[in-house]
Structures are given as C-alpha cells and as structure tokens.
Scaffold this motif. Structure first.
Motif, PDB file in Angstrom:
ATOM      1  N   GLU A 273       0.822  -1.157  -0.124  1.00  0.00           N
ATOM      2  CA  GLU A 273      -0.034  -0.031   0.050  1.00  0.00           C
ATOM      3  C   GLU A 273       0.766   1.404  -0.152  1.00  0.00           C
ATOM      4  N   GLN A 274       1.946   1.145   0.677  1.00  0.00           N
ATOM      5  CA  GLN A 274       3.103   2.214   0.682  1.00  0.00           C
ATOM      6  C   GLN A 274       3.425   2.469  -0.623  1.00  0.00           C
ATOM      7  N   THR A 275       3.770   1.711  -1.385  1.00  0.00           N
ATOM      8  CA  THR A 275       4.390   1.764  -2.834  1.00  0.00           C
ATOM      9  C   THR A 275       3.054   2.292  -3.692  1.00  0.00           C
ATOM     10  N   ARG A 276       1.910   1.649  -3.486  1.00  0.00           N
ATOM     11  CA  ARG A 276       0.641   2.370  -4.536  1.00  0.00           C
ATOM     12  C   ARG A 276       0.682   3.997  -4.058  1.00  0.00           C
ATOM     13  N   GLN A 277       0.756   4.312  -2.873  1.00  0.00           N
ATOM     14  CA  GLN A 277       0.711   5.685  -2.121  1.00  0.00           C
ATOM     15  C   GLN A 277       1.529   6.432  -2.970  1.00  0.00           C
ATOM     16  N   GLU A 278       2.940   6.031  -3.090  1.00  0.00           N
ATOM     17  CA  GLU A 278       4.033   6.590  -3.638  1.00  0.00           C
ATOM     18  C   GLU A 278       3.756   6.683  -5.026  1.00  0.00           C
ATOM     19  N   MET A 279       3.324   5.786  -5.634  1.00  0.00           N
ATOM     20  CA  MET A 279       2.837   6.093  -7.316  1.00  0.00           C
ATOM     21  C   MET A 279       1.744   7.237  -7.385  1.00  0.00           C
ATOM     22  N   ARG A 280       0.801   7.199  -6.488  1.00  0.00           N
ATOM     23  CA  ARG A 280       0.000   8.473  -6.400  1.00  0.00           C
ATOM     24  C   ARG A 280       0.661   9.695  -6.434  1.00  0.00           C
ATOM     25  N   ARG A 281       1.619   9.698  -5.579  1.00  0.00           N
ATOM     26  CA  ARG A 281       2.318  11.025  -5.368  1.00  0.00           C
ATOM     27  C   ARG A 281       3.021  11.444  -6.317  1.00  0.00           C
ATOM     28  N   ILE A 282       3.857  10.127  -7.092  1.00  0.00           N
ATOM     29  CA  ILE A 282       4.717  10.527  -8.330  1.00  0.00           C
ATOM     30  C   ILE A 282       3.533  11.149  -9.475  1.00  0.00           C
ATOM     31  N   LEU A 283       2.727  10.514  -9.435  1.00  0.00           N
ATOM     32  CA  LEU A 283       1.612  10.911 -10.643  1.00  0.00           C
ATOM     33  C   LEU A 283       1.256  12.385 -10.386  1.00  0.00           C
ATOM     34  N   LYS A 284       0.715  12.811  -9.068  1.00  0.00           N
ATOM     35  CA  LYS A 284       0.302  13.917  -8.806  1.00  0.00           C
ATOM     36  C   LYS A 284       1.808  15.026  -9.150  1.00  0.00           C
ATOM     37  N   GLU A 285       2.802  14.772  -8.999  1.00  0.00           N
ATOM     38  CA  GLU A 285       3.915  15.784  -9.455  1.00  0.00           C
ATOM     39  C   GLU A 285       3.836  15.705 -10.826  1.00  0.00           C
ATOM     40  N   ILE A 286       3.657  14.648 -11.426  1.00  0.00           N
ATOM     41  CA  ILE A 286       3.667  14.944 -13.149  1.00  0.00           C
ATOM     42  C   ILE A 286       2.439  15.823 -13.365  1.00  0.00           C
ATOM     43  N   GLN A 287       1.416  15.594 -12.903  1.00  0.00           N
ATOM     44  CA  GLN A 287       0.314  16.425 -13.129  1.00  0.00           C
ATOM     45  C   GLN A 287       0.213  17.846 -12.907  1.00  0.00           C
ATOM     46  N   ASP A 288       0.676  18.232 -11.769  1.00  0.00           N
ATOM     47  CA  ASP A 288       0.899  19.611 -11.430  1.00  0.00           C
ATOM     48  C   ASP A 288       1.977  20.396 -12.249  1.00  0.00           C
ATOM     49  N   GLY A 289       3.117  19.621 -12.726  1.00  0.00           N
ATOM     50  CA  GLY A 289       4.233  20.339 -13.324  1.00  0.00           C
ATOM     51  C   GLY A 289       5.256  20.209 -12.471  1.00  0.00           C
ATOM     52  N   GLN A 290       5.233  19.670 -11.376  1.00  0.00           N
ATOM     53  CA  GLN A 290       6.520  19.710 -10.467  1.00  0.00           C
ATOM     54  C   GLN A 290       7.912  18.977 -11.145  1.00  0.00           C
ATOM     55  N   PHE A 291       7.304  17.809 -11.762  1.00  0.00           N
ATOM     56  CA  PHE A 291       8.522  16.897 -12.236  1.00  0.00           C
ATOM     57  C   PHE A 291       9.053  17.784 -13.383  1.00  0.00           C
ATOM     58  N   ALA A 292       8.272  18.336 -14.196  1.00  0.00           N
ATOM     59  CA  ALA A 292       8.623  19.016 -15.441  1.00  0.00           C
ATOM     60  C   ALA A 292       9.549  20.063 -15.214  1.00  0.00           C
ATOM     61  N   ARG A 293       9.106  20.771 -14.077  1.00  0.00           N
ATOM     62  CA  ARG A 293      10.020  22.178 -13.494  1.00  0.00           C
ATOM     63  C   ARG A 293      11.341  21.571 -13.197  1.00  0.00           C
ATOM     64  N   GLU A 294      11.493  20.516 -12.181  1.00  0.00           N
ATOM     65  CA  GLU A 294      12.573  19.797 -11.810  1.00  0.00           C
ATOM     66  C   GLU A 294      13.433  19.397 -12.835  1.00  0.00           C
ATOM     67  N   TRP A 295      13.140  18.926 -13.974  1.00  0.00           N
ATOM     68  CA  TRP A 295      13.834  18.275 -14.994  1.00  0.00           C
ATOM     69  C   TRP A 295      14.547  19.552 -16.020  1.00  0.00           C
ATOM     70  N   ILE A 296      13.608  20.715 -16.094  1.00  0.00           N
ATOM     71  CA  ILE A 296      14.165  21.619 -16.586  1.00  0.00           C
ATOM     72  C   ILE A 296      15.185  22.507 -16.206  1.00  0.00           C
ATOM     73  N   LEU A 297      15.081  22.789 -14.813  1.00  0.00           N
ATOM     74  CA  LEU A 297      15.960  23.308 -13.776  1.00  0.00           C
ATOM     75  C   LEU A 297      17.286  22.669 -13.693  1.00  0.00           C
ATOM     76  N   GLU A 298      17.033  21.099 -13.815  1.00  0.00           N
ATOM     77  CA  GLU A 298      18.295  20.339 -13.701  1.00  0.00           C
ATOM     78  C   GLU A 298      19.086  20.529 -15.007  1.00  0.00           C
ATOM     79  N   ASN A 299      18.468  20.477 -16.229  1.00  0.00           N
ATOM     80  CA  ASN A 299      19.099  20.904 -17.437  1.00  0.00           C
ATOM     81  C   ASN A 299      19.789  22.072 -17.508  1.00  0.00           C
TER      82      ASN A 299
END
Ligand code: NDP
Ligand code: MG
Length: 334
Positions: A270-296
């Motif tokens: 269940e903890q893994t599934r919760q983390e999956m939902r968190r990862i999905l949220k970060e994709i949907q709200d653009g957090q992942f995209a911002r992080e990857w752009i800043l990294e570059n």
C-alpha cells in the motif's frame, strides 16, 4: 468508454500531397519517420545541425540536410524530433521566428507543448503523432510491411483538417497498420511520464537492483543473482507481451504462480501504491517538469552523477561479462 482507434482506411495520404514536411533532428525518431514518410511518397526535408554523426547519417540516406531555420522556412509541417530537454531553447531561437499561419507544428511526445514550454504562434495548429516504440522499430517494422502503433492528439483549437493531416502522417510512417489511438496532449504526456517512472524504467530497474543486492548480500553468487533477477526478466516480459499475466502464469510452474500471488503484494505494498499516486500528482501539477528543466539549466549535474554511479553498479559489471559469453545475444555496451 473504449478508445477510438484508426486504421489504414481511416487515413488518406492525399492530405499530405502538396505539403513539405520538415523533420527536425535525425536521431532515433527523426531518421525513422523521415525515411518512412519519403518511402510513402511524401515530400520530406531534414533540419539537422552540421558536424555530427546524425548529419552524416542523413546524407548517407540521400537526404540533403539543411539548418533547422532553413528547414522550417521551407516547410508546411514542422515536426520537432529533438530530445525533449533541448526543444524549448531550439524552438524559441530557430523555429518559432520562421513559422507562418497555416503551418502545423508536430511532435512525438507532448512534454514541451503540454507544459507550455513550446507555445505555437497564432494560426499554427499543434499536432502529436507518437509512435509507441523506439525509432529503429518504427523503421524496421515499416520496411517489413508492418508498423508501430501510434497515438494522435490535437492541440487546443486545432482544426479538423489538422486531424486528417495527422492521420495521413501516421499512415505514412506505418502507424495505421498497427492502429492509431486518439488521445490528448495531457493524457499522452502524463501517462508516458508515469509509465516510464513507475514501471518501465524507474520501477523495474530499482526492483531488479534491490533483488540482486538482497541475494548478493545474503552470500549468493552474483552470477546466479544476475540470471535470476535480470536475465530471466526477458522471458517473463515476452509472455506478458504475448498473452498477458494469465499466459505468463499458465507458462510458469505452479510453485512460481503460488509465490507470485502470495509474495508479490508484499513487495508492492500500500505504501508503494501511495508513492505511485504521489509521483502521478507531481507529473500532473508540473513539479516533475520544472525539476527536470531546472536540472538541465544547471548542466544536469545530479543526472550525470547518477548515470555514472549506476553504470558501475555490480549488476552491470557482472552482466557485461556474462552477456559476452552468450553468443546468441547481440550484447550492447554504452
Ligand atoms: P534523439 O536523442 O535520438 O535525437 C537527437 C537529435 O536531436 C539528433 O539529430 C541531434 O543532433 C539533435 N539535437 C540534439 N540536441 C540538439 C541541439 N541542442 N540543437 C540541435 N539539434 C540537437 O531523440 P529521440 O528521437 O529519442 O526523441 C525525439 C522525440 O521523440 C522526443 O520528443 C521523444 O520524447 C520522442 N519519442 C522518442 C521515442 C524513442 O524511442 N526514442 C519514442 C517516442 C517518442 P546531433 O546528432 O547533432 O546531436
Ligand atoms: Mg513512453
């Protein structure tokens, strides 16, 4: 609701007849899509910077690559097939100034357009035709008379005629032979990122490494751990591919199947599934995209360090040696 899927008869190549298509980048997708389009009778030009192996490759395939600017100027349809992390800068400097109303701006992954890093000027529709496979397969399947299935999506406000162009494009690269699924930029971008992070790249790599380390730490031979935890994965995935979970379970022993049902859920908890939902949220709200752009923007230091570290992991060292001894494997090295 079942997805809308288009096949050869739903697409008309004549929609591309008087159009010039510029393929920007002659890498994995670029070299495949450009050659398939040309073999389907389309008018294709290549925008590829000089002085690289990909430039020479385009020349060896009898294209006359132009600069990105010149290719955009000469085209009706512009497909950006550059790495996602460079698209925004190249677009701003070399593409956007030369786009004209009526042009269509295409991509094979919605990342930049969906997150607003590439913004089309007024009068330019955006269109996604994304092969669901790597470039070399897009080419080899087409040559064999088949095709890699594709996704199609229209940008906001795009005309119906743009959909027809997209379907024709998908047909010309072989996609309608496999099936072309209608989607949106948001769905394509978010599910693609989620799949690669949680299962295809992130999830599976981490699972394999953790299992390998568990066996080696417990004193088992690294060669045994490699075969059990990495090599055999291919056999299982091939069964998934041909007949889903049921066929894999039909094919393995009853002991393996019982272990699957009773131990699998203890690994993915269940903890893994919760983390999956968190990862999905970060994709949907653009957090992942911002992080990857800043990294570059910073020169990708964390990314490069992590790549270096994982390349020297014990499973890679052992695997490299074992693969060389299996003559039927076309062993690759990076
Ligand atoms: P590649 O990394 O294979 O493409 C590299 C191409 O981009 C080369 O022609 C390279 O030229 C050029 N390039 C790189 N950096 C620059 C730059 N700064 N300025 C100008 N040209 C540059 O990309 P892919 O084909 O993998 O990806 C293209 C798109 O397709 C992406 O949006 C990706 O998400 C999508 N896609 C990719 C799939 C895949 O399997 N690869 C599958 C489905 C979609 P040079 O040789 O000179 O460096
Ligand atoms: Mg993907």
């Amino acid at each position: 609701m079942a997805a809308k899927i288009y096949y050869d008869n739903d697409a008309d190549l004549s929609c591309l007849k008087d159009k010039t298509i510029a393929i920007l980048g002659y890498g994995s997708q670029g070299h495949a899509q450009a050659q398939n389009l040309r073999d389907s009778g389309c008018n294709v030009i290549i925008g590829q910077r000089e002085g690289s192996a990909n430039y020479d490759l385009a020349v060896s395939h009898n294209f006359e690559p132009k600069s990105i600017e010149e290719a955009v100027k000469a085209a009706d349809i512009v497909n950006i097939l550059l790495p996602d992390e460079v698209q925004a800068d190249v677009y701003r400097a070399q593409v956007r100034p030369h786009l004209r109303p009526g042009n269509i701006l295409m991509c094979s992954h919605g990342f930049n357009i969906h997150f607003g890093l590439v913004e089309p000027p007024k009068g330019v529709d955006t269109l996604l035709v994304a092969p669901k496979g790597p470039g070399h397969l897009v080419r080899s399947e087409y040559v064999k008379g088949g095709g890699v299935p594709c996704l199609i999506a229209l940008g906001e406000g795009a005309a119906e005629s743009t959909r027809q162009v997209g379907l024709a494009y998908a047909k010309a690269i072989g996609g309608t032979r496999g099936g072309v699924i209608e989607t949106t930029f948001a769905e394509e971008t978010e599910t693609d990122l989620f799949g690669e992070q949680v299962v295809l790249c992130g999830g599976v790599s981490e699972l394999v490494k953790a299992a390998f380390e568990t066996l080696v730490d417990a004193g088992y031979q690294p060669e045994m751990a490699y075969f059990e935890c990495m090599h055999e994965l291919k056999l299982i995935v091939d069964l998934f591919y041909e007949g889903g979970l049921s066929y894999m379970r039909y094919s393995v022993s009853n002991t393996a199947e019982y272990g699957d049902y009773t131990r699998g859920p203890r690994v993915i908890t269940e903890q893994t599934r919760q983390e999956m939902r968190r990862i999905l949220k970060e994709i949907q709200d653009g957090q992942f995209a911002r992080e990857w752009i800043l990294e570059n923007k910073a020169g990708a230091p964390a990314f490069k360090a992590r790549r270096r570290r994982d390349r020297s992991h014990q499973i890679e060292v052992v695997g490299r040696r074992l693969r060389k001894l299996m003559s039927w494997i076309d062993a690759k090295e990076v």
